[in-house]
Design an enzyme around this catalytic site. Structure first.
Site, PDB file in Angstrom:
ATOM      1  N   ASP A   1      23.258   6.627  -0.629  1.00 27.25           N
ATOM      2  CA  ASP A   1      23.079   5.212  -0.281  1.00 27.25           C
ATOM      3  C   ASP A   1      22.599   5.209   1.156  1.00 27.25           C
ATOM      4  O   ASP A   1      23.316   5.665   2.063  1.00 27.25           O
ATOM      5  CB  ASP A   1      24.415   4.458  -0.424  1.00 27.25           C
ATOM      6  CG  ASP A   1      24.282   2.981  -0.092  1.00 27.25           C
ATOM      7  OD1 ASP A   1      23.411   2.604   0.721  1.00 27.25           O
ATOM      8  OD2 ASP A   1      25.064   2.185  -0.648  1.00 27.25           O
TER       9      ASP A   1
ATOM     10  N   ASN B   1      11.706   5.941   0.544  1.00 24.60           N
ATOM     11  CA  ASN B   1      11.147   4.937  -0.356  1.00 24.60           C
ATOM     12  C   ASN B   1      12.099   3.773  -0.617  1.00 24.60           C
ATOM     13  O   ASN B   1      11.646   2.664  -0.906  1.00 24.60           O
ATOM     14  CB  ASN B   1      10.770   5.623  -1.679  1.00 24.60           C
ATOM     15  CG  ASN B   1      10.517   4.624  -2.789  1.00 24.60           C
ATOM     16  OD1 ASN B   1       9.451   4.027  -2.867  1.00 24.60           O
ATOM     17  ND2 ASN B   1      11.517   4.415  -3.653  1.00 24.60           N
TER      18      ASN B   1
ATOM     19  N   TYR C   1      11.875  -9.751   4.703  1.00 25.01           N
ATOM     20  CA  TYR C   1      11.194  -8.576   4.142  1.00 25.01           C
ATOM     21  C   TYR C   1       9.964  -8.153   4.949  1.00 25.01           C
ATOM     22  O   TYR C   1       9.846  -6.982   5.345  1.00 25.01           O
ATOM     23  CB  TYR C   1      10.795  -8.853   2.692  1.00 25.01           C
ATOM     24  CG  TYR C   1      10.134  -7.673   2.007  1.00 25.01           C
ATOM     25  CD1 TYR C   1      10.822  -6.481   1.810  1.00 25.01           C
ATOM     26  CD2 TYR C   1       8.813  -7.748   1.558  1.00 25.01           C
ATOM     27  CE1 TYR C   1      10.215  -5.394   1.183  1.00 25.01           C
ATOM     28  CE2 TYR C   1       8.203  -6.675   0.924  1.00 25.01           C
ATOM     29  CZ  TYR C   1       8.911  -5.497   0.744  1.00 25.01           C
ATOM     30  OH  TYR C   1       8.314  -4.422   0.133  1.00 25.01           O
TER      31      TYR C   1
ATOM     32  N   LYS D   1       9.206  -4.497   7.358  1.00 20.74           N
ATOM     33  CA  LYS D   1       8.185  -3.451   7.213  1.00 20.74           C
ATOM     34  C   LYS D   1       7.389  -3.289   8.512  1.00 20.74           C
ATOM     35  O   LYS D   1       6.979  -2.176   8.864  1.00 20.74           O
ATOM     36  CB  LYS D   1       7.277  -3.756   6.025  1.00 20.74           C
ATOM     37  CG  LYS D   1       8.006  -3.730   4.660  1.00 20.74           C
ATOM     38  CD  LYS D   1       8.632  -2.377   4.336  1.00 20.74           C
ATOM     39  CE  LYS D   1       9.168  -2.318   2.899  1.00 20.74           C
ATOM     40  NZ  LYS D   1       9.793  -1.018   2.567  1.00 20.74           N
TER      41      LYS D   1
ATOM     42  N   THR E   1       7.430  -3.879 -10.441  1.00 20.45           N
ATOM     43  CA  THR E   1       8.758  -3.231 -10.425  1.00 20.45           C
ATOM     44  C   THR E   1       9.824  -4.323 -10.359  1.00 20.45           C
ATOM     45  O   THR E   1       9.533  -5.508 -10.177  1.00 20.45           O
ATOM     46  CB  THR E   1       8.936  -2.313  -9.197  1.00 20.45           C
ATOM     47  OG1 THR E   1       8.924  -3.130  -8.022  1.00 20.45           O
ATOM     48  CG2 THR E   1       7.855  -1.251  -9.099  1.00 20.45           C
TER      49      THR E   1
HETATM   50  N1  LIG Z   1       6.658  -3.147  -5.700  1.00 14.90           N
HETATM   51  C1  LIG Z   1       5.764  -3.474  -4.771  1.00 14.90           C
HETATM   52  O1  LIG Z   1       4.803  -4.237  -5.023  1.00 14.90           O
HETATM   53  C2  LIG Z   1       5.883  -2.921  -3.388  1.00 14.90           C
HETATM   54  C3  LIG Z   1       4.885  -3.268  -2.468  1.00 14.90           C
HETATM   55  C4  LIG Z   1       4.962  -2.762  -1.173  1.00 14.90           C
HETATM   56  C5  LIG Z   1       6.004  -1.920  -0.833  1.00 14.90           C
HETATM   57  N2  LIG Z   1       6.970  -1.616  -1.759  1.00 14.90           N
HETATM   58  C6  LIG Z   1       8.044  -0.735  -1.307  1.00 14.90           C
HETATM   59  O2  LIG Z   1       8.158   0.358  -2.199  1.00 14.90           O
HETATM   60  C7  LIG Z   1       9.511   0.835  -2.200  1.00 14.90           C
HETATM   61  C8  LIG Z   1       9.992   0.982  -3.638  1.00 14.90           C
HETATM   62  O3  LIG Z   1      10.012  -0.307  -4.212  1.00 14.90           O
HETATM   63  P1  LIG Z   1       9.907  -0.580  -5.776  1.00 14.90           P
HETATM   64  O4  LIG Z   1       8.868  -1.627  -5.950  1.00 14.90           O
HETATM   65  O5  LIG Z   1       9.827   0.675  -6.531  1.00 14.90           O
HETATM   66  O6  LIG Z   1      11.314  -1.304  -6.001  1.00 14.90           O
HETATM   67  P2  LIG Z   1      12.517  -1.063  -7.025  1.00 14.90           P
HETATM   68  O7  LIG Z   1      12.013  -0.750  -8.396  1.00 14.90           O
HETATM   69  O8  LIG Z   1      13.414  -2.219  -6.823  1.00 14.90           O
HETATM   70  O9  LIG Z   1      13.198   0.266  -6.462  1.00 14.90           O
HETATM   71  C9  LIG Z   1      13.877   0.253  -5.242  1.00 14.90           C
HETATM   72  C10 LIG Z   1      14.684   1.508  -5.152  1.00 14.90           C
HETATM   73  O10 LIG Z   1      15.398   1.505  -3.911  1.00 14.90           O
HETATM   74  C11 LIG Z   1      16.749   1.783  -4.200  1.00 14.90           C
HETATM   75  N3  LIG Z   1      17.654   1.270  -3.170  1.00 14.90           N
HETATM   76  C12 LIG Z   1      17.788   0.017  -2.704  1.00 14.90           C
HETATM   77  N4  LIG Z   1      18.753  -0.030  -1.781  1.00 14.90           N
HETATM   78  C13 LIG Z   1      19.227   1.231  -1.645  1.00 14.90           C
HETATM   79  C14 LIG Z   1      20.230   1.846  -0.852  1.00 14.90           C
HETATM   80  N5  LIG Z   1      20.989   1.130  -0.007  1.00 14.90           N
HETATM   81  N6  LIG Z   1      20.436   3.176  -0.971  1.00 14.90           N
HETATM   82  C15 LIG Z   1      19.701   3.911  -1.836  1.00 14.90           C
HETATM   83  N7  LIG Z   1      18.763   3.391  -2.632  1.00 14.90           N
HETATM   84  C16 LIG Z   1      18.531   2.072  -2.531  1.00 14.90           C
HETATM   85  C17 LIG Z   1      16.998   1.140  -5.558  1.00 14.90           C
HETATM   86  O11 LIG Z   1      18.190   1.649  -6.128  1.00 14.90           O
HETATM   87  P3  LIG Z   1      19.099   0.756  -7.165  1.00 14.90           P
HETATM   88  O12 LIG Z   1      18.492   0.957  -8.530  1.00 14.90           O
HETATM   89  O13 LIG Z   1      20.437   1.392  -7.010  1.00 14.90           O
HETATM   90  O14 LIG Z   1      19.045  -0.664  -6.686  1.00 14.90           O
HETATM   91  C18 LIG Z   1      15.732   1.606  -6.264  1.00 14.90           C
HETATM   92  O15 LIG Z   1      15.867   2.943  -6.665  1.00 14.90           O
HETATM   93  C19 LIG Z   1      10.304  -0.156  -1.347  1.00 14.90           C
HETATM   94  O16 LIG Z   1      10.472   0.351  -0.042  1.00 14.90           O
HETATM   95  C20 LIG Z   1       9.417  -1.384  -1.321  1.00 14.90           C
HETATM   96  O17 LIG Z   1       9.637  -2.186  -0.189  1.00 14.90           O
HETATM   97  C21 LIG Z   1       6.932  -2.084  -3.011  1.00 14.90           C
END
Ligand SMILES: NC(=O)c1ccc[n+]([C@@H]2O[C@H](COP(=O)([O-])OP(=O)(O)OC[C@H]3O[C@@H](n4cnc5c(N)ncnc54)[C@H](OP(=O)(O)O)[C@@H]3O)[C@@H](O)[C@H]2O)c1
Length: 243
Positions: free
Chosen positions: A61, A88, A166, A170, A201
């Site tokens: 975590d 990530n 948010y 970043k 996601t």
């Molecule tokens: N999706 C997009 O369009 C997008 C765009 C730009 C940037 N991003 C960035 O890409 C990254 C991944 O996002 P995603 O879209 O794949 O989102 P996601 O499917 O919600 O995955 C987020 C991941 O982060 C984990 N997480 C959150 N808080 C945590 C903590 N305190 N300790 C450990 N793990 C934690 C979650 O675990 P749990 O399952 O336990 O919650 C999950 O595995 C993020 O940094 C996000 O800001 C995403």
């Protein structure tokens, strides 16, 4: 110590993080699936291992010093070093996030995960990265944190809706990344930020238009940069993202 490259991906149980882990495994790496919840972590590791990939679970975590220290111990014992850290894990803090009405607690929570979490994990892993011949750090940022894009024409189209927890988290992460780049300029660690694009996601209720595999591509590229590759940059598939 094995010759096989070793990576840690935080938040790798689902979404983009899972695909970064899968992609690095497919390149022949051994990948630690950093995830905070055991059932989700075990399921992700099982899925990767069932596909013949070399993945292992890392309880982690990013907001918790104890689990982060234990994660470093686990990797030290298993591999003795770390070749790539992909920070990530991230959260949005939910919405709406209008500056004039936001609950400050939401901002603290988002910064704790998206910024301080990255610092916490990075600092715990730096000694292990220091034992790699070609260490890499990738911070998963977002173009929503680009001040240049937000202040340019079409801010809404290129950087999404107003989100005072948010988006600045970043921008903060980008600034923190550059501080590491400056401090570690005399080392061989290549440190960069990645933007995955708008990916379907849980983070956005699957409203994104790209697949998690597509979203993982830039981070995988930055985690596997050749020696002499870029450092201190912010990249998306199409190239450089302006700060
Ligand atoms: N999706 C997009 O369009 C997008 C765009 C730009 C940037 N991003 C960035 O890409 C990254 C991944 O996002 P995603 O879209 O794949 O989102 P996601 O499917 O919600 O995955 C987020 C991941 O982060 C984990 N997480 C959150 N808080 C945590 C903590 N305190 N300790 C450990 N793990 C934690 C979650 O675990 P749990 O399952 O336990 O919650 C999950 O595995 C993020 O940094 C996000 O800001 C995403």
């Amino acid at each position: 110590m094995s010759d096989k490259k070793i990576a840690l991906v935080t938040g790798a149980n689902k979404g983009i993080g899972y695909e970064i882990a899968a992609g690095l495994c497919a390149l022949g790496w051994s990948v630690g699936v950093g995830a905070r919840e055991q059932t989700r972590r075990d399921a992700a590791v099982a899925r990767l291992r069932d596909a013949g990939l070399d993945a292992f679970g890392v309880p982690l975590d990013v907001t918790d010093d104890r689990t982060v220290a234990a994660a470093a111990d686990l990797i030290a014992e298993r591999a003795g070093r770390l070749d790539a850290l992909v920070n990530n894990a991230g959260i949005t803090g939910g919405g709406p996030q209008q500056p004039s009405s936001v609950d400050p607690a939401v901002i603290r929570t988002v910064v704790e995960t998206n910024v301080i979490g990255v610092i916490r994990v990075t600092n715990a892993m730096l000694p292990l990265l220091g034992r790699s011949a070609s260490p890499r750090i990738v911070n998963m940022s977002s173009s929503v944190g680009s001040l240049a894009r937000q202040s340019g024409p079409g801010g809404e189209t290129s950087t999404g809706p107003v989100a005072v927890a948010y988006a600045p988290s970043k921008s903060f992460l980008n600034a923190v990344t550059l501080q590491y780049v400056r401090e570690l300029a005399d080392t061989n660690i290549l440190i960069n930020c990645a933007c995955p694009g708008f990916v379907a996601t849980d983070l956005n209720g699957f409203r994104g238009v790209r697949t998690p595999q597509q979203g993982a591509a830039t981070a995988i590229r930055l985690a596997t940069l050749p020696d002499g590759g870029p450092t201190g940059g912010f990249f998306e598939d199409a190239g450089v993202v302006p700060w």
